[in-house]
Design an enzyme around this catalytic site. Structure first.
Site, PDB file in Angstrom:
ATOM      1  N   PRO A  23      31.051  32.624  42.206  1.00 43.41           N
ATOM      2  CA  PRO A  23      30.071  33.341  41.383  1.00 43.41           C
ATOM      3  C   PRO A  23      28.977  34.058  42.167  1.00 43.41           C
ATOM      4  O   PRO A  23      28.662  35.218  41.873  1.00 43.41           O
ATOM      5  CB  PRO A  23      29.504  32.236  40.491  1.00 43.41           C
ATOM      6  CG  PRO A  23      30.634  31.269  40.332  1.00 43.41           C
ATOM      7  CD  PRO A  23      31.317  31.264  41.670  1.00 43.41           C
TER       8      PRO A  23
ATOM      9  N   LYS B 283      38.106  45.308  42.525  1.00 43.89           N
ATOM     10  CA  LYS B 283      38.692  44.072  41.984  1.00 43.89           C
ATOM     11  C   LYS B 283      38.082  42.821  42.627  1.00 43.89           C
ATOM     12  O   LYS B 283      38.771  41.988  43.206  1.00 43.89           O
ATOM     13  CB  LYS B 283      40.214  44.070  42.160  1.00 43.89           C
ATOM     14  CG  LYS B 283      40.917  45.228  41.453  1.00 43.89           C
ATOM     15  CD  LYS B 283      42.428  45.150  41.658  1.00 43.89           C
ATOM     16  CE  LYS B 283      43.140  46.275  40.945  1.00 43.89           C
ATOM     17  NZ  LYS B 283      42.873  47.615  41.564  1.00 43.89           N
TER      18      LYS B 283
ATOM     19  N   LYS C 198      38.374  57.664  40.468  1.00 43.05           N
ATOM     20  CA  LYS C 198      38.457  56.248  40.834  1.00 43.05           C
ATOM     21  C   LYS C 198      38.470  56.117  42.349  1.00 43.05           C
ATOM     22  O   LYS C 198      39.282  56.738  43.030  1.00 43.05           O
ATOM     23  CB  LYS C 198      39.720  55.603  40.266  1.00 43.05           C
ATOM     24  CG  LYS C 198      39.841  54.109  40.621  1.00 43.05           C
ATOM     25  CD  LYS C 198      41.082  53.484  39.996  1.00 43.05           C
ATOM     26  CE  LYS C 198      42.338  53.731  40.786  1.00 43.05           C
ATOM     27  NZ  LYS C 198      42.393  52.906  42.045  1.00 43.05           N
TER      28      LYS C 198
END
Length: 243
Positions: A73, A68, A39
């Site tokens: 949008p 995150k 990760k």
């Protein structure tokens, strides 16, 4: 791409390279024999830049890019398109961004991977961070809804928007798995071996327990990366998952 539960314990463990400098992260990834997934979080990505994803993939590792994303949008779509083009196979977005942003991010990620010849990624919605406790969530954010129903609602929002899975505490995994069967992925941080320090995670569980609860993969950082022998710690996690 649907992320299905693997029977191989090494595929079930994602080692978080948090707190490492770029050269340390690359050296560590070679050091741990059998490592399949890593990760890359905000700290390493900001320090090393996007090329760290390519460098890790050159070591035959699969990358979970945990940035995150949470924005309007168009911005989320652009970010996810770029992330997928790098070759990241798991990419996190905040469920709180809403259905329009989640839809845009999902479509753009698939476009980015296809146009770059990379594997189709799985987007993962972040519901409630594992550092939150219910009382503090209510006190600091004025959210009266309990953690469990909030996680459930955000996971449902994400699934409806076409997101392939979510990040959740292992304590919410069983309830979410009952609502969302595979191939919906459940990636769980907050994993600790018996006797290990909890650190800043508030809702933790052991590896085998989390997989039994319905997790697809486990994110494990300090219990492996800060161990005196990281390879031994990684193998201990694998052994626990085999029992």
């Amino acid at each position: 791409m649907a992320l299905l539960h693997s029977a191989n314990p090494a595929d079930q463990i994602i080692v978080a390279l948090d707190g490492m400098a770029p050269d340390q992260a690359l050296a560590f990834s070679v050091q741990v024999e059998g490592l399949r997934w890593v990760k890359v979080g905000l700290e390493l990505f900001v320090q090393a830049g996007p090329e760290v994803v390519a460098q890790l993939r050159e070591q035959d590792l699969r990358v979970f890019l945990d940035l995150k994303f949470h924005d309007i949008p168009a911005t989320m779509a652009g970010a996810c398109r770029r992330a997928a083009a790098l070759g990241a196979e798991l990419i996190t977005v905040h469920a709180c961004a809403g259905s329009e942003a989640l839809n845009a991010a999902q479509s753009a990620a698939m476009e980015g991977a296809q146009s770059s010849g990379q594997p189709s990624p799985t987007l993962l919605a972040v519901t409630v961070l594992t550092s939150w406790e219910e009382q503090r969530l209510q006190r600091e954010l004025a959210i009266s809804q309990g953690i469990a129903p909030r996680v459930s609602a955000l996971a449902q929002l994400s699934a409806t928007a076409g997101i392939g899975g979510c990040v959740c505490s292992p304590w919410e995994a069983a309830a979410l798995r009952a609502q969302h069967p595979e191939p919906f992925a459940l990636i769980t941080p907050g994993i600790r071996l018996k006797g290990a320090a909890v650190g800043d995670q508030a809702r933790v569980m052991g590896p085998a327990e989390a997989m039994t609860a319905g997790a697809t993969q486990l994110v494990i950082g300090r219990p492996i990366t800060r161990a005196n022998d990281p390879s031994a710690a990684f193998n201990a996690c694998c052994r626990e998952l085999r029992t």
